[in-house]
Design a protein around this motif. Structure first.
Motif, mmCIF file in Angstrom:
data_model
loop_
_atom_site.group_PDB
_atom_site.id
_atom_site.type_symbol
_atom_site.label_atom_id
_atom_site.label_comp_id
_atom_site.label_asym_id
_atom_site.label_seq_id
_atom_site.Cartn_x
_atom_site.Cartn_y
_atom_site.Cartn_z
ATOM 1 N N GLU A 1 -2.611 3.647 -3.711
ATOM 2 C CA GLU A 1 -3.684 2.831 -3.151
ATOM 3 C C GLU A 1 -4.540 3.649 -2.179
ATOM 4 N N ARG A 2 -3.909 4.514 -1.402
ATOM 5 C CA ARG A 2 -4.687 5.346 -0.490
ATOM 6 C C ARG A 2 -5.562 6.337 -1.259
ATOM 7 N N ASP B 1 0.834 5.632 -1.791
ATOM 8 C CA ASP B 1 -0.022 6.794 -2.046
ATOM 9 C C ASP B 1 -1.096 6.472 -3.093
ATOM 10 N N ASP C 1 -9.932 4.917 4.988
ATOM 11 C CA ASP C 1 -9.136 3.779 5.451
ATOM 12 C C ASP C 1 -7.670 4.173 5.376
ATOM 13 N N ALA C 2 -6.992 4.132 6.514
ATOM 14 C CA ALA C 2 -5.583 4.504 6.553
ATOM 15 C C ALA C 2 -4.682 3.411 5.986
ATOM 16 N N ALA C 3 -5.207 2.203 5.834
ATOM 17 C CA ALA C 3 -4.394 1.093 5.333
ATOM 18 C C ALA C 3 -5.214 0.218 4.385
ATOM 19 N N PRO C 4 -5.680 0.782 3.265
ATOM 20 C CA PRO C 4 -6.467 -0.021 2.328
ATOM 21 C C PRO C 4 -5.602 -1.082 1.655
ATOM 22 N N THR D 1 0.840 -1.201 0.000
ATOM 23 C CA THR D 1 0.000 0.000 0.000
ATOM 24 C C THR D 1 0.873 1.248 0.000
#
Length: 478
Positions: free
Chosen positions: A229-230, A227, A240-243, A225
């Motif tokens: 993906e976020r 930038d 979601d901080a960790a998708p 993950t």
């Protein structure tokens, strides 16, 4: 038009725990947690919810993120030209991450926990590459043996919890490895029993006789993950901080050895079979070996993404030829599976531009991955009298990559736990190629084979003299 996001189709308040999972990285959340979420959505298995756990500092950071989200995690599946998103609710708690693992041990000792599963990376099992078996000499293992009541490794914590359960008259849980390691159940058993034997032989014997360690094969391409993906999650309206992003394909093959019971995962696509080893060999040699085959020529050519490497005609041809000529002939038959069809599926999956998996990720940790994914194929080619020039050429490309610069002269940032050592050996190998093969912990007897030494020496000298593309072209023209 926004993509609709699927939410859990069950009442999470009705879930109760049955599994402790150690290592809540992207792969687990895109794989095991998704299968459980599917099962819960059928209205089944609600007593098999996950409790997350970890034994490293990054696990503590992940705990903080996931608890802030009530244990929810978003998974974005990336098909060519289309995305689908869902929120996974299979995890209901996350144990405190602490030195000595007291909270983790106490949680695993609870009677309702019937499975402890792990994803602690391929290199996390303390395997001696010369023997392929557990090494008791690692400082982490020696430290746990000296203080078994306050261990820092996952295996030490498992032993302490099993000891507590036995003392309380509670049946042992099943230990289920979900890492991409050959014979992963046996490897996990050897780590647990091997550590226990250092301080309590009788306990070690009991674990060996009483605890189930089913083998499994796991598969889903799951990039790290970043930038991109976020931003993708944010565009979908996901806070979601960790998708997690992943391909649409997933596979899980498990040996059905669960004395304490298990969720009915066969209802959501999991294969239970006594032939896990055959599926595993197919996947490790073709998919993971295939990743390595494209990784190092791609890395040397400054190619950033896997799908871009697959769009390079030479790299694609190199992958196809090595798999077809040198790997497929030594993969045992797999029930219900045509190996050429599987190879074609792998090539299609690697080519998916939506996944945006990075070449750098595939190049990561070669000192642990090569002995598992490539060198066994060389060993089998030697045993069967077959050619192995393509596989050895790949080893030469890995060596050239570990020199620390691409062929354009760009510096390669450290990309292996043993990077400093690899760079030093690769620099020595520029003048004396055999130095690379003399890394006994990686190559063992394969590195002492005269035909391998000759093939490797020729390949590496040619790479330095004429460049990797010219040498790969020579191989393809054979």
């Amino acid at each position: 038009m926004p993509v609709p996001v699927a939410a859990p189709r069950y009442d999470r308040a009705q879930l109760t725990p049955g599994i402790v999972h150690i290592g809540l990285g992207n792969f687990h959340r895109a794989h095991q947690a998704v299968y459980l979420d599917d099962l819960f959505g059928l209205g089944e298995g609600h007593d098999w919810a996950l409790i997350g756990a970890g034994v490293r500092a990054p696990d503590a950071a992940m705990r903080e993120v996931l608890l802030a989200q009530d244990g929810l995690s978003s998974v974005i599946e990336l098909a060519p030209g289309a995305h689908s998103a869902r929120v996974i609710g299979a995890m209901i708690d996350f144990v405190a991450v602490q030195p000595g693992n007291a909270a983790l041990i106490a949680t695993m000792a609870r009677p309702e926990i019937r499975i402890v599963s792990l994803t602690v990376t391929e290199g996390g099992y303390y395997i001696d590459p010369n023997t392929g078996t557990f090494s008791p000499d690692h400082p982490d293992i020696q430290a746990d043996a000296a203080r078994p009541d306050a261990p820092d490794t996952a295996f030490g914590a498992i032993i302490a919890a099993l000891k507590m359960r036995r003392a309380a008259g509670v049946a042992p849980f099943t230990v289920m490895c979900c890492d991409n390691v050959p014979h992963n159940g046996h490897v996990t058993r050897d780590a647990v029993v091997g550590l226990a034997r250092l301080f309590d032989a009788e306990l070690a014997d009991w674990i060996h006789a009483s605890v189930a360690f089913p083998n499994s094969m796991v598969d889903r391409i799951t990039p790290a993950t970043g930038d991109r993906e976020r931003a993708m999650a944010a565009d979908l309206g996901l806070d979601d901080a960790a998708p997690v992003t992943c391909e649409t394909f997933r596979q899980w093959v498990i040996e059905d050895k669960f004395p304490a019971g298990r969720p009915a995962l066969e209802k959501v696509g999991v294969t239970f079979t006594p032939h896990v080893d055959k599926f595993e060999t197919m996947k490790i040699r073709i998919l993971n070996g295939g990743h390595a085959i494209i990784a190092y020529p791609g890395g040397l050519a400054d190619i950033a993404f896997v799908h871009e490497a697959m769009a390079d005609p030479q790299i694609r041809a190199f992958l196809n030829r090595v798999l077809t000529a040198e790997v497929l002939p030594i993969v045992p038959p797999v029930p219900g599976q045509d190996l050429n069809d599987y190879k074609a599926l792998i090539i299609e999956r690697f080519s998916n531009p939506e996944v945006a998996d990075t070449v750098r990720r595939l190049c990561l940790d070669g000192s642990n991955r090569q002995p598992k994914f490539i060198i066994p194929s060389i060993r089998d080619r030697i045993a069967t009298g077959g050619s192995f020039d393509g596989l050895v050429l790949l080893s030469a490309l890995w060596c050239r990559y570990c020199f620390g610069t691409t062929e354009s002269g760009a510096e390669i940032a450290p990309n292996d736990p043993n990077w400093e050592r690899l760079v030093a050996v690769a620099q020595a190998a520029k003048d004396r190629p055999a130095a690379w093969l003399e890394m006994e912990d990686i190559y063992a007897e394969v590195g002492r084979n005269p035909a391998v030494i000759e093939s490797f020496t020729t390949a590496l000298k040619a790479i330095w003299a004429r460049g990797s593309r010219a040498v790969i072209a020579d191989y393809l023209g054979q």
